[in-house]
Scaffold this active site. Structure first.
Site, PDB file in Angstrom:
ATOM      1  N   LYS A 156      -1.971  -2.597   8.039  1.00 59.04           N
ATOM      2  CA  LYS A 156      -3.043  -2.125   8.897  1.00 59.04           C
ATOM      3  C   LYS A 156      -2.944  -2.787  10.265  1.00 59.04           C
ATOM      4  O   LYS A 156      -2.680  -3.980  10.370  1.00 59.04           O
ATOM      5  CB  LYS A 156      -4.402  -2.434   8.254  1.00 59.04           C
ATOM      6  CG  LYS A 156      -4.620  -1.706   6.927  1.00 59.04           C
ATOM      7  CD  LYS A 156      -5.936  -2.098   6.291  1.00 59.04           C
ATOM      8  CE  LYS A 156      -6.138  -1.381   4.961  1.00 59.04           C
ATOM      9  NZ  LYS A 156      -7.408  -1.768   4.308  1.00 59.04           N
ATOM     10  N   ARG A 180       0.873  -1.178   0.000  1.00 58.70           N
ATOM     11  CA  ARG A 180       0.000   0.000   0.000  1.00 58.70           C
ATOM     12  C   ARG A 180       0.906   1.222   0.000  1.00 58.70           C
ATOM     13  O   ARG A 180       2.037   1.174   0.479  1.00 58.70           O
ATOM     14  CB  ARG A 180      -0.902  -0.001   1.231  1.00 58.70           C
ATOM     15  CG  ARG A 180      -1.823  -1.230   1.335  1.00 58.70           C
ATOM     16  CD  ARG A 180      -2.640  -1.201   2.613  1.00 58.70           C
ATOM     17  NE  ARG A 180      -3.510  -2.375   2.726  1.00 58.70           N
ATOM     18  CZ  ARG A 180      -3.177  -3.507   3.335  1.00 58.70           C
ATOM     19  NH1 ARG A 180      -1.964  -3.616   3.883  1.00 58.70           N
ATOM     20  NH2 ARG A 180      -4.013  -4.525   3.399  1.00 58.70           N
ATOM     21  N   HIS A 203      -2.483   2.503  -5.725  1.00 53.88           N
ATOM     22  CA  HIS A 203      -3.043   1.198  -5.383  1.00 53.88           C
ATOM     23  C   HIS A 203      -3.156   0.291  -6.610  1.00 53.88           C
ATOM     24  O   HIS A 203      -3.227  -0.933  -6.481  1.00 53.88           O
ATOM     25  CB  HIS A 203      -4.428   1.385  -4.754  1.00 53.88           C
ATOM     26  CG  HIS A 203      -4.737   0.390  -3.679  1.00 53.88           C
ATOM     27  ND1 HIS A 203      -4.147   0.427  -2.421  1.00 53.88           N
ATOM     28  CD2 HIS A 203      -5.565  -0.677  -3.662  1.00 53.88           C
ATOM     29  CE1 HIS A 203      -4.612  -0.570  -1.696  1.00 53.88           C
ATOM     30  NE2 HIS A 203      -5.465  -1.254  -2.419  1.00 53.88           N
ATOM     31  N   TYR A 238      -8.756 -10.762  -7.566  1.00 57.92           N
ATOM     32  CA  TYR A 238      -7.679 -10.775  -8.550  1.00 57.92           C
ATOM     33  C   TYR A 238      -7.735 -12.031  -9.411  1.00 57.92           C
ATOM     34  O   TYR A 238      -7.406 -11.988 -10.594  1.00 57.92           O
ATOM     35  CB  TYR A 238      -6.336 -10.659  -7.828  1.00 57.92           C
ATOM     36  CG  TYR A 238      -6.270  -9.431  -6.961  1.00 57.92           C
ATOM     37  CD1 TYR A 238      -6.492  -8.171  -7.507  1.00 57.92           C
ATOM     38  CD2 TYR A 238      -6.030  -9.511  -5.598  1.00 57.92           C
ATOM     39  CE1 TYR A 238      -6.466  -7.035  -6.720  1.00 57.92           C
ATOM     40  CE2 TYR A 238      -6.003  -8.381  -4.805  1.00 57.92           C
ATOM     41  CZ  TYR A 238      -6.213  -7.147  -5.373  1.00 57.92           C
ATOM     42  OH  TYR A 238      -6.205  -6.032  -4.592  1.00 57.92           O
ATOM     43  N   HIS A 241      -3.491  -9.255   2.970  1.00 56.40           N
ATOM     44  CA  HIS A 241      -4.943  -9.141   2.886  1.00 56.40           C
ATOM     45  C   HIS A 241      -5.595  -9.721   4.134  1.00 56.40           C
ATOM     46  O   HIS A 241      -5.233 -10.802   4.582  1.00 56.40           O
ATOM     47  CB  HIS A 241      -5.472  -9.902   1.663  1.00 56.40           C
ATOM     48  CG  HIS A 241      -5.232  -9.189   0.373  1.00 56.40           C
ATOM     49  ND1 HIS A 241      -5.014  -9.842  -0.810  1.00 56.40           N
ATOM     50  CD2 HIS A 241      -5.161  -7.866   0.084  1.00 56.40           C
ATOM     51  CE1 HIS A 241      -4.833  -8.958  -1.778  1.00 56.40           C
ATOM     52  NE2 HIS A 241      -4.909  -7.761  -1.258  1.00 56.40           N
ATOM     53  N   ARG A 299      -0.579  -2.293  -6.726  1.00 58.83           N
ATOM     54  CA  ARG A 299      -0.894  -3.412  -5.822  1.00 58.83           C
ATOM     55  C   ARG A 299      -1.817  -4.406  -6.523  1.00 58.83           C
ATOM     56  O   ARG A 299      -1.613  -5.618  -6.462  1.00 58.83           O
ATOM     57  CB  ARG A 299      -1.540  -2.847  -4.566  1.00 58.83           C
ATOM     58  CG  ARG A 299      -1.923  -3.864  -3.503  1.00 58.83           C
ATOM     59  CD  ARG A 299      -2.325  -3.112  -2.234  1.00 58.83           C
ATOM     60  NE  ARG A 299      -2.972  -3.950  -1.246  1.00 58.83           N
ATOM     61  CZ  ARG A 299      -2.336  -4.717  -0.370  1.00 58.83           C
ATOM     62  NH1 ARG A 299      -1.010  -4.781  -0.393  1.00 58.83           N
ATOM     63  NH2 ARG A 299      -2.986  -5.443   0.513  1.00 58.83           N
TER      64      ARG A 299
END
Length: 255
Positions: free
Chosen positions: A108, A83, A180, A215, A206, A183
């Site tokens: 995160k 990110r 992004h 994806y 993720h 990514r």
């Protein structure tokens, strides 16, 4: 102002509370709670093809400090699938310059993960640190005054590079490219290379497997379009080559 979906959720929560506390209003509350929630469709993310990534990476003027920095940053994003803020927070001490090359990223919730680095990316990072030396605990990507880059500034510069790249690669004209997007591209290209989605999930940090599955779906759409460009099966008696290709069949088994 609340988002419509959040507002509806808040109303449902309120009337559930009222139904528990006020028996005389149960019938009315029940009617309200049975109003179906509108679900917005979840679209597969737009991603970049390898040639589009190459066209964007070719735009920064690498003879300048800022141009080289931008080239290194976008190359790093594509290599790691990080990110944008994860990349902007990277310090020299987070990078393993010896083999096996990798970088420690903090996602995160400060969750830590390792991402492998290509030798080419490591070489770019070495060159960047020679031109703009940084202490072990200082962010690598900084502006001309040595202050850390902000994500909004990177988005602005990227938009300029994409506009220039679109003149060479017209398919970029119809795409909304952000940091992004690199990514997304990393994930889709890993799927195409046959990497299991659970491995991709770990690599990219993720939280949900559903995110990674987007994806796989996007890559299947690419494969479908490629098949449409091939000769119609009705015109050929030959068995489709992909049915004889064990690597392709193995890739399909991982989806």
């Amino acid at each position: 102002h609340f988002h419509p979906v959040r507002r509806a959720a808040a109303l449902r929560s309120f009337f559930s509370f009222v139904a528990d506390r006020e028996p005389t209003a149960i019938e009315q509350c029940t009617q309200i709670l049975h109003v179906p929630m509108k679900k917005a469709p979840i679209h597969a993310p737009c991603y970049l093809e390898p040639e589009e990534v190459k066209a964007i990476l070719a735009q920064p003027d690498r003879s300048t400090i800022e141009g080289q920095r931008d080239h290194v940053l976008f190359s790093f994003l594509y290599n790691t699938g990080a990110r944008i803020q994860e990349a902007l927070d990277v310090c020299p001490q987070a990078i393993r310059f010896d083999s096996p090359n990798c970088v420690r990223l903090y996602g995160k919730g400060r969750k830590e993960r390792l991402s492998p680095l290509w030798p080419e990316t490591v070489s770019l990072l070495r060159s960047q640190l020679m031109r703009q030396p940084r202490a072990a605990d200082e962010p690598i990507f900084v502006n001309r005054y040595g202050a850390p880059l902000g994500a909004s500034g990177v988005r602005f510069k990227l938009a300029q590079y994409v506009e220039a790249a679109a003149k060479i690669t017209p398919s970029l004209t119809s795409k909304h490219v952000t940091p992004h997007s690199f990514r997304h591209a990393t994930a889709v290209h890993l799927v195409a290379a046959g990497v299991d989605v659970t491995v991709i999930r770990s690599w990219l940090g993720h939280v949900s497997l559903d995110t990674t599955n987007h994806y796989a779906q996007a890559n299947l759409e690419t494969k479908r379009l490629a098949l449409e460009r091939l000769e119609s099966p009705s015109r050929s008696t030959k068995r489709p080559s992909w049915k004889q290709d064990q690597s392709v069949l193995a890739w399909l088994d991982t989806l």
